[in-house]
Design a protein around this motif. Structure first.
Motif, mmCIF file in Angstrom:
data_model
loop_
_atom_site.group_PDB
_atom_site.id
_atom_site.type_symbol
_atom_site.label_atom_id
_atom_site.label_comp_id
_atom_site.label_asym_id
_atom_site.label_seq_id
_atom_site.Cartn_x
_atom_site.Cartn_y
_atom_site.Cartn_z
ATOM 1 N N SER A 5 44.704 50.248 35.497
ATOM 2 C CA SER A 5 44.948 50.661 36.873
ATOM 3 C C SER A 5 43.786 50.290 37.797
ATOM 4 N N LEU A 6 42.711 49.776 37.225
ATOM 5 C CA LEU A 6 41.556 49.422 38.044
ATOM 6 C C LEU A 6 41.713 48.034 38.650
ATOM 7 N N LYS A 7 41.512 47.966 39.971
ATOM 8 C CA LYS A 7 41.565 46.674 40.653
ATOM 9 C C LYS A 7 40.136 46.224 40.952
ATOM 10 N N PHE A 24 37.958 36.622 32.421
ATOM 11 C CA PHE A 24 37.170 37.649 31.724
ATOM 12 C C PHE A 24 37.692 39.051 32.040
ATOM 13 N N LEU A 25 37.956 39.316 33.321
ATOM 14 C CA LEU A 25 38.335 40.665 33.737
ATOM 15 C C LEU A 25 39.770 41.005 33.365
ATOM 16 N N SER A 26 40.685 40.056 33.544
ATOM 17 C CA SER A 26 42.079 40.361 33.202
ATOM 18 C C SER A 26 42.258 40.497 31.692
ATOM 19 N N ALA A 27 41.468 39.750 30.915
ATOM 20 C CA ALA A 27 41.525 39.883 29.454
ATOM 21 C C ALA A 27 41.090 41.286 29.033
ATOM 22 N N ALA A 28 40.232 41.917 29.836
ATOM 23 C CA ALA A 28 39.775 43.272 29.539
ATOM 24 C C ALA A 28 40.738 44.316 30.108
ATOM 25 N N GLY A 29 41.820 43.855 30.746
ATOM 26 C CA GLY A 29 42.839 44.786 31.219
ATOM 27 C C GLY A 29 42.755 45.179 32.681
ATOM 28 N N TYR A 30 41.862 44.544 33.441
ATOM 29 C CA TYR A 30 41.741 44.884 34.860
ATOM 30 C C TYR A 30 42.678 44.037 35.700
ATOM 31 N N ALA A 118 28.829 45.408 34.158
ATOM 32 C CA ALA A 118 28.720 45.816 35.560
ATOM 33 C C ALA A 118 29.880 46.733 35.944
ATOM 34 N N VAL A 119 31.079 46.400 35.483
ATOM 35 C CA VAL A 119 32.242 47.245 35.769
ATOM 36 C C VAL A 119 32.058 48.624 35.119
ATOM 37 N N MET A 120 31.670 48.634 33.850
ATOM 38 C CA MET A 120 31.462 49.896 33.139
ATOM 39 C C MET A 120 30.416 50.764 33.832
ATOM 40 N N ASP A 121 29.304 50.136 34.229
ATOM 41 C CA ASP A 121 28.208 50.891 34.840
ATOM 42 C C ASP A 121 28.569 51.482 36.195
ATOM 43 N N HIS A 122 29.404 50.775 36.959
ATOM 44 C CA HIS A 122 29.624 51.201 38.338
ATOM 45 C C HIS A 122 30.973 51.842 38.607
ATOM 46 N N VAL A 123 31.928 51.689 37.693
ATOM 47 C CA VAL A 123 33.255 52.245 37.969
ATOM 48 C C VAL A 123 33.625 53.341 36.993
ATOM 49 N N ILE A 124 33.448 53.097 35.723
ATOM 50 C CA ILE A 124 33.929 54.035 34.710
ATOM 51 C C ILE A 124 33.282 55.434 34.825
#
Length: 127
Positions: A5-7, A24-30, A118-124
Motif C-alpha cells: 500500500s506504500l507509494k 528495485f522498489l516494485s520488486a519489494a512490493g511498493y 532508505a524506505v525502511m528508515d523513513h517510512v516503516i
C-alpha cells in the motif's frame, strides 16, 4: 502498514535511473510513481500522495533542491520524507540538501539495498 500500500515517488530526468529504481522498489512490493522532473512531480504528488520521495538533484527546469523546497513548503506534503539522489557526493551538496529539508542524501549509482534501507528508515517506523 504493508509495503503493497506504500507509494514511493522517484523523480529523475534519467529514464535509466527511473527504471532501475522502479525495478528495485516494485520488486519489494511498493507502488512506484515516476516523474521526469520537478514540475512533473509536483503535478503528480497531489494525485498520488507518496509516502516517500526520491528526488534527483540535477534536472532541467526545476532542480532537486527547488523541488524539495517546494514540497517541504507545501501544507499537505511538508512531512513527506524526501531523499536526494545525486552523482555528486560533496559536503556542499549534502548541506544544501539538508537546508531545503531533505531527510537523506544517496549517491548514484545506488544499490537495491540503499533504496530499500532508505524506505525502511523513513517510512516503516512512522507506519
Amino acid at each position: 502498514m504493508n509495503s503493497g500500500s506504500l507509494k514511493i515517488m522517484v523523480i529523475d530526468d534519467s529514464s535509466t535511473i527511473r527504471r532501475t529504481a522502479e525495478l528495485f522498489l516494485s520488486a519489494a512490493g511498493y507502488k512506484v510513481i515516476l516523474a521526469e522532473d520537478g514540475f512533473d512531480a509536483l503535478a503528480k504528488i497531489t494525485d498520488h500522495h507518496p509516502a516517500l520521495i526520491f528526488c534527483d538533484i540535477l534536472m532541467p527546469r526545476l532542480d532537486g533542491y527547488q523541488t524539495c523546497a517546494l514540497i517541504k513548503k507545501s501544507g499537505k506534503f511538508h512531512s513527506t520524507p524526501v531523499i536526494m539522489l545525486s552523482s555528486k557526493d560533496g559536503l556542499f551538496d549534502r548541506a544544501r540538501g539538508a537546508m531545503v529539508g531533505a531527510e537523506r542524501y544517496l549517491t548514484k549509482p545506488f544499490t537495491r539495498d540503499d533504496l530499500l534501507r532508505a524506505v525502511m528508515d523513513h517510512v516503516i517506523p512512522a507506519a
